[in-house]
Every structure is written in C-alpha cells, then in structure tokens.
Design a protein around this motif. Sequence first.
Motif, short mmCIF file in Angstrom:
data_model
loop_
_atom_site.label_atom_id
_atom_site.label_comp_id
_atom_site.label_asym_id
_atom_site.label_seq_id
_atom_site.Cartn_x
_atom_site.Cartn_y
_atom_site.Cartn_z
N ARG A 2 0.87 -1.21 0.07
CA ARG A 2 -0.05 -0.01 0.04
C ARG A 2 1.23 1.28 -0.03
O ARG A 2 1.87 1.14 0.78
CB ARG A 2 -0.96 0.04 1.35
CG ARG A 2 -1.61 1.11 1.40
CD ARG A 2 -2.35 1.19 2.80
NE ARG A 2 -3.65 0.53 2.73
CZ ARG A 2 -4.39 0.06 3.65
NH1 ARG A 2 -4.21 0.48 5.03
NH2 ARG A 2 -5.50 -0.57 3.62
N HIS A 54 0.72 8.45 1.23
CA HIS A 54 1.56 9.76 1.07
C HIS A 54 1.36 10.51 2.29
O HIS A 54 0.04 10.85 2.88
CB HIS A 54 1.05 10.42 0.03
CG HIS A 54 1.24 9.93 -1.21
ND1 HIS A 54 2.15 10.18 -2.08
CD2 HIS A 54 0.45 8.93 -2.06
CE1 HIS A 54 2.15 9.42 -3.09
NE2 HIS A 54 1.10 8.44 -3.28
N ASN A 74 -8.04 17.45 2.70
CA ASN A 74 -8.01 16.19 2.30
C ASN A 74 -6.82 15.20 2.89
O ASN A 74 -5.93 14.80 2.24
CB ASN A 74 -7.68 16.20 0.78
CG ASN A 74 -8.83 16.73 -0.07
OD1 ASN A 74 -10.01 16.19 0.48
ND2 ASN A 74 -8.77 17.61 -0.83
N GLU A 80 -2.50 11.95 3.21
CA GLU A 80 -3.22 12.57 2.22
C GLU A 80 -4.27 11.65 1.95
O GLU A 80 -4.01 10.42 1.91
CB GLU A 80 -2.41 13.06 1.03
CG GLU A 80 -1.40 14.00 1.09
CD GLU A 80 -0.38 14.26 0.02
OE1 GLU A 80 -0.78 13.80 -1.23
OE2 GLU A 80 0.41 15.03 0.04
N THR A 81 -5.53 12.24 1.44
CA THR A 81 -6.68 11.31 1.17
C THR A 81 -6.65 11.44 -0.34
O THR A 81 -6.55 12.48 -0.73
CB THR A 81 -7.78 11.51 1.93
OG1 THR A 81 -8.24 12.87 1.98
CG2 THR A 81 -7.48 11.22 3.52
N ASP A 82 -7.48 10.64 -1.17
CA ASP A 82 -8.01 10.86 -2.18
C ASP A 82 -9.18 11.11 -2.19
O ASP A 82 -10.24 10.35 -1.75
CB ASP A 82 -7.67 9.53 -3.01
CG ASP A 82 -8.27 9.57 -4.36
OD1 ASP A 82 -8.51 10.59 -4.92
OD2 ASP A 82 -8.27 8.48 -5.29
N GLU A 83 -9.63 12.20 -2.46
CA GLU A 83 -10.98 12.73 -2.40
C GLU A 83 -12.11 12.41 -3.19
O GLU A 83 -13.30 12.10 -2.93
CB GLU A 83 -11.03 14.47 -2.53
CG GLU A 83 -10.46 14.74 -4.18
CD GLU A 83 -10.22 16.27 -4.28
OE1 GLU A 83 -10.75 16.80 -5.26
OE2 GLU A 83 -9.63 16.81 -3.44
N ASN A 84 -11.64 11.42 -4.19
CA ASN A 84 -12.52 10.66 -4.97
C ASN A 84 -12.65 9.11 -4.79
O ASN A 84 -13.46 8.56 -5.17
CB ASN A 84 -12.24 10.85 -6.55
CG ASN A 84 -12.44 12.27 -7.02
OD1 ASN A 84 -13.15 13.04 -6.48
ND2 ASN A 84 -11.49 12.58 -7.98
N ALA A 85 -11.52 8.84 -3.71
CA ALA A 85 -11.58 7.03 -3.55
C ALA A 85 -12.95 6.72 -2.99
O ALA A 85 -13.44 5.43 -3.35
CB ALA A 85 -10.54 7.19 -2.53
N ASP A 86 -13.62 7.39 -2.00
CA ASP A 86 -14.77 6.82 -1.45
C ASP A 86 -16.04 7.15 -1.98
O ASP A 86 -16.90 6.45 -1.98
CB ASP A 86 -14.90 7.38 -0.02
CG ASP A 86 -13.73 7.21 0.70
OD1 ASP A 86 -13.10 5.93 0.81
OD2 ASP A 86 -13.41 7.70 1.80
N ARG A 128 -14.63 1.36 -7.49
CA ARG A 128 -13.21 1.14 -8.39
C ARG A 128 -13.56 0.40 -9.78
O ARG A 128 -12.97 0.78 -10.60
CB ARG A 128 -12.43 0.30 -7.65
CG ARG A 128 -11.95 0.79 -6.21
CD ARG A 128 -10.95 0.00 -5.88
NE ARG A 128 -10.44 0.14 -4.59
CZ ARG A 128 -9.83 1.47 -4.17
NH1 ARG A 128 -9.29 2.10 -4.99
NH2 ARG A 128 -9.28 1.65 -3.01
#
Length: 159
Positions: free
Chosen positions: A6, A9, A83, A139-145, A149
Amino acid sequence: MADTPRTLHIASWDDRFLAWLIDVILVGAILAGLGEVANVFSLLTGSLSITTPFAGMNGVGLFVYWTALEGYQGQSTGKLVMNIAVTDERGDPIDYATAAIESFGKAFLLPLDLIIGWLAYEEEGLRLFNKLSSTIVVETDENADSQPRDVEYVYPSDR
C-alpha cells in the motif's frame, strides 16, 4: 502471489497546520458563542459573575472534538477540508482510544509535542503523540470513497 504494498502519502506540515488552524477557529468560535450565551443567561438571571463556565475550555473542547471526529472517521473538519486523515501506521482507521492519545498532545501540549516530534522524528513527519499512538497523518484521495473502483463515470461536460 505477493500483495502489492500500500502506498501512503504522508501529509505535509503545511496541510496539517492549515487543518489545525481551521479546527481551532471553528471550535474557538463555538466555545465563544456558548460563552456569550452563558453571559446573557447570567445577566438575565441577575448573576453578577462576569466569568463564563467556558473560560479556559479551549483545550478540553479541542480534545473532545478531535477525539470524537478522528476516532469516528479519521478526520476533523480541518482535515476534511485539507484532504488529509489520521490513520494507524498501515493506513487503517483508528479507534477512539487511539484518537484520544493522538489528540491529547495537540490539545494540551502542542509546543512540546511538535518540538520533540521535529527533533526526534523529523524524517517520519511525526509529532510525539503520533509516535506514542502509532498514528500517521496521510493525504486522502478525495474521489476514492465516492466512486466504486469498477465504474467509470462520464459527465455531460466530458462528452
């Protein structure tokens, strides 16, 4: 077959500071508002006290706020805006007890928490209480949730 590692960042100190500032302003405004309500109530009831029960409560308010939100979803309002999120060292969600340990340093001992973190854990980007609670800020991926996928969305503006 080996699992793909995994990639996490680590959030920048700038993003972390801005998230902290947003949270401090938000909680401070709420506590100030509650203090004003308490003052008005004391004037209406004839109390001569000019102090409020909320004086000096910023540290406690921030501790409860961060523990509750970061223990629930890993993000305070400031972290959500920036984020970023608090996770365990593997990037998994933390629980309330872990959030309480992590939050204690920034609510009550921030200068010491930061200085020791910067001196002892500079390359890892940790505060002392991140180390004590085995947490990191990523850091989070704002579009991940928000998107599954296996689905690609095509918006009207994309056609």
